[in-house]
Design a protein around this motif. Sequence first.
Motif, PDB file in Angstrom:
ATOM      1  N   LEU A  41       1.877  -1.416   6.846  1.00 10.35           N
ATOM      2  CA  LEU A  41       1.182  -2.551   5.949  1.00 10.35           C
ATOM      3  C   LEU A  41       0.942  -2.816   5.040  1.00 10.35           C
ATOM      4  O   LEU A  41      -0.205  -2.169   5.135  1.00 10.35           O
ATOM      5  CB  LEU A  41       0.667  -3.090   7.958  1.00 10.35           C
ATOM      6  N   SER A  48       9.029  -8.484   6.610  1.00  7.51           N
ATOM      7  CA  SER A  48       8.425  -8.162   7.985  1.00  7.51           C
ATOM      8  C   SER A  48       8.797  -6.699   9.070  1.00  7.51           C
ATOM      9  O   SER A  48       9.551  -6.235   8.666  1.00  7.51           O
ATOM     10  CB  SER A  48       8.452  -9.088   8.796  1.00  7.51           C
ATOM     11  N   ILE A  49       7.663  -6.303   9.349  1.00  6.92           N
ATOM     12  CA  ILE A  49       7.988  -5.421  10.204  1.00  6.92           C
ATOM     13  C   ILE A  49       8.471  -6.116  11.597  1.00  6.92           C
ATOM     14  O   ILE A  49       8.274  -7.412  11.796  1.00  6.92           O
ATOM     15  CB  ILE A  49       6.629  -4.597  11.231  1.00  6.92           C
ATOM     16  N   ILE A  62       3.149   5.568  11.022  1.00  3.16           N
ATOM     17  CA  ILE A  62       2.422   4.057  10.928  1.00  3.16           C
ATOM     18  C   ILE A  62       1.183   4.114   9.837  1.00  3.16           C
ATOM     19  O   ILE A  62       0.504   4.554   9.878  1.00  3.16           O
ATOM     20  CB  ILE A  62       2.559   2.919  11.695  1.00  3.16           C
ATOM     21  N   LEU A  64      -1.844   1.625   7.276  1.00  6.68           N
ATOM     22  CA  LEU A  64      -2.617   0.826   6.826  1.00  6.68           C
ATOM     23  C   LEU A  64      -3.166   1.118   5.784  1.00  6.68           C
ATOM     24  O   LEU A  64      -4.222   1.782   5.334  1.00  6.68           O
ATOM     25  CB  LEU A  64      -3.475   0.580   7.998  1.00  6.68           C
ATOM     26  N   ARG A  88       5.589  -2.978   4.825  1.00  9.35           N
ATOM     27  CA  ARG A  88       6.100  -4.216   5.674  1.00  9.35           C
ATOM     28  C   ARG A  88       5.039  -5.231   6.314  1.00  9.35           C
ATOM     29  O   ARG A  88       3.521  -4.769   5.458  1.00  9.35           O
ATOM     30  CB  ARG A  88       5.909  -3.699   7.119  1.00  9.35           C
ATOM     31  N   LEU A  89       5.351  -6.696   6.074  1.00 10.61           N
ATOM     32  CA  LEU A  89       4.127  -7.364   6.461  1.00 10.61           C
ATOM     33  C   LEU A  89       3.836  -7.447   7.886  1.00 10.61           C
ATOM     34  O   LEU A  89       5.589  -7.412   8.156  1.00 10.61           O
ATOM     35  CB  LEU A  89       4.379  -8.552   5.968  1.00 10.61           C
ATOM     36  N   LEU A  90       3.082  -8.625   8.067  1.00  9.18           N
ATOM     37  CA  LEU A  90       3.160  -9.372   9.597  1.00  9.18           C
ATOM     38  C   LEU A  90       3.324 -10.358   9.640  1.00  9.18           C
ATOM     39  O   LEU A  90       3.654 -11.068   8.911  1.00  9.18           O
ATOM     40  CB  LEU A  90       1.456  -8.763   9.851  1.00  9.18           C
ATOM     41  N   ALA A 112      -3.762  -5.072  13.519  1.00 10.57           N
ATOM     42  CA  ALA A 112      -3.270  -5.303  12.616  1.00 10.57           C
ATOM     43  C   ALA A 112      -2.151  -4.073  13.202  1.00 10.57           C
ATOM     44  O   ALA A 112      -0.706  -4.864  13.165  1.00 10.57           O
ATOM     45  CB  ALA A 112      -2.925  -5.330  10.872  1.00 10.57           C
ATOM     46  N   ALA A 116       1.549  -4.460  15.146  1.00 12.19           N
ATOM     47  CA  ALA A 116       2.538  -4.023  14.686  1.00 12.19           C
ATOM     48  C   ALA A 116       3.264  -2.567  15.329  1.00 12.19           C
ATOM     49  O   ALA A 116       4.564  -2.891  15.943  1.00 12.19           O
ATOM     50  CB  ALA A 116       2.635  -3.040  13.174  1.00 12.19           C
TER      51      ALA A 116
END
Length: 173
Positions: A41, A48-49, A62, A64, A88-90, A112, A116
Amino acid sequence: MRKVIYEFGQCDPKRCSGHRMVKYNKIQSLNLKSRFNGIVLAPNATQSISPADRELMERRGIGLIDCSWNQIDSFDFRKVNISSKNGRLLPFLVAANTINYGKPYKLNCVEALSAALYIVGEKEEAVGVFEGFSYGDEFLKLNKDLLEMYSQCANSLEVVKQQNEYLEKNRRK
């Protein structure tokens, strides 16, 4: 599922959810030079995710990036050794943490991560990461409809389409 975080030490450790997750052994802190090939992220990502990311997250994990929202414009994302294709963006979500409560897009690390996980279908794990955080129930309640909507999409394009339709519909109210 493997969960990692690149910590930049820009936040107050007593209030930093990323630091607290490391302390609670919910996530592994990685050295900035460490390579990570899972989904990351990142605010500089281009897609996007979505549920389509689940398989890669299950295989590789995953990640961060823990940096301060107050310093995001000056942050050099090249410092982090990640694959740019896995960033990826949220989508649109609202923060419930004590610092940014009610602010769109201003999620902290635990929010976040939970978002996700929820979006890719790991709903129990999404709830579980909030153990030890008082605002977890509030975050999930505030964003329940959005998280459900995003989790029903097939890919990143559908997530963005659903997000934009939601924002347009709610702009008119």
